[in-house]
Design an enzyme around this catalytic site. Structure first.
Site, PDB file in Angstrom:
ATOM      1  N   HIS A   7       0.878  -1.172  -0.218  1.00  0.00           N
ATOM      2  CA  HIS A   7       0.092   0.136   0.009  1.00  0.00           C
ATOM      3  C   HIS A   7       0.747   1.274  -0.144  1.00  0.00           C
ATOM      4  O   HIS A   7       1.977   1.073   0.496  1.00  0.00           O
ATOM      5  CB  HIS A   7      -0.876   0.040   1.384  1.00  0.00           C
ATOM      6  CG  HIS A   7      -0.375  -0.048   2.476  1.00  0.00           C
ATOM      7  ND1 HIS A   7      -0.002  -1.226   3.351  1.00  0.00           N
ATOM      8  CD2 HIS A   7       0.076   1.053   3.285  1.00  0.00           C
ATOM      9  CE1 HIS A   7       0.418  -0.782   4.245  1.00  0.00           C
ATOM     10  NE2 HIS A   7       0.672   0.627   4.669  1.00  0.00           N
ATOM     11  N   HIS A  79       3.760   7.188   3.712  1.00  0.00           N
ATOM     12  CA  HIS A  79       4.797   6.117   3.402  1.00  0.00           C
ATOM     13  C   HIS A  79       4.213   5.284   2.528  1.00  0.00           C
ATOM     14  O   HIS A  79       3.111   5.220   2.024  1.00  0.00           O
ATOM     15  CB  HIS A  79       5.000   5.076   5.001  1.00  0.00           C
ATOM     16  CG  HIS A  79       3.891   4.392   5.655  1.00  0.00           C
ATOM     17  ND1 HIS A  79       2.949   5.045   6.350  1.00  0.00           N
ATOM     18  CD2 HIS A  79       3.394   3.172   5.183  1.00  0.00           C
ATOM     19  CE1 HIS A  79       1.992   4.041   6.816  1.00  0.00           C
ATOM     20  NE2 HIS A  79       2.251   2.973   6.103  1.00  0.00           N
ATOM     21  N   GLU A 130       7.790   0.994   5.142  1.00  0.00           N
ATOM     22  CA  GLU A 130       7.106  -0.033   6.021  1.00  0.00           C
ATOM     23  C   GLU A 130       7.316  -1.318   5.171  1.00  0.00           C
ATOM     24  O   GLU A 130       7.023  -1.649   4.060  1.00  0.00           O
ATOM     25  CB  GLU A 130       5.505   0.385   6.110  1.00  0.00           C
ATOM     26  CG  GLU A 130       4.863  -0.851   6.937  1.00  0.00           C
ATOM     27  CD  GLU A 130       3.520  -0.671   7.338  1.00  0.00           C
ATOM     28  OE1 GLU A 130       2.880   0.184   6.363  1.00  0.00           O
ATOM     29  OE2 GLU A 130       2.888  -1.054   8.227  1.00  0.00           O
TER      30      GLU A 130
HETATM   31 CO    CO Z   1       1.140   1.320   6.399  1.00  0.00          CO
END
Ligand code: CO
Length: 141
Positions: A7, A79, A130
């Site tokens: 994502h 992020h 991440e």
């Molecule tokens: Co995230």
């Protein structure tokens, strides 16, 4: 080592307005908002064919994204999340290569209930990364 883009997370000042734009202007499939009190955010997932967009806004007084919104009042990209098959070996490889894992360096349970960790943005050209442990999928039925 990294696999799919899981994502892209975007911090927004108004979650309902942001979700409506993705649904009505961009024609995307927008899911209802979900409070994630453990993470200090309310999120709306936008499901795309090849990845997800996570619209996030602060929840509670100690939200980790509150400061981001103060510094970027109109919102912004927060992020990107890449999938890895084994997060502990990913962390070892990264720290051996000189990259910094944020926090105590140990994976935490992320917004999807899977182990995650974050890498220091200064080690990746100003981008917060991440990593999420996603086991390779079984054969689709
Ligand atoms: Co995230």
């Amino acid at each position: 080592m990294i696999g799919r883009l899981n994502h892209v997370a975007i911090v927004v000042p108004d979650l309902a307005a942001a979700g409506a734009k993705y649904r009505d202007l961009l024609g995307a499939e927008v899911q209802p908002p979900r409070d994630l009190p453990d993470h200090g955010v309310t999120v709306v997932f936008v499901a795309l064919d090849n990845t997800k967009i996570e619209l996030m806004t602060p929840l509670g007084e100690h939200s980790p994204v509150a400061k981001f919104l103060t510094e970027h009042p109109s919102g912004g990209m927060h992020h990107v999340c890449f999938e890895v098959p084994d997060i502990l070996s990913a962390a070892e490889r990264l720290t051996a290569g000189g990259a910094r894992v944020l926090g105590d360096g140990k994976p935490k349970t992320g917004a999807h209930g899977l182990p995650v960790l974050f890498l220091h943005p200064k080690d990746f050209d100003g981008t917060l990364i991440e990593l999420e442990e996603v086991k390779p999928a079984l054969d689709p039925a």
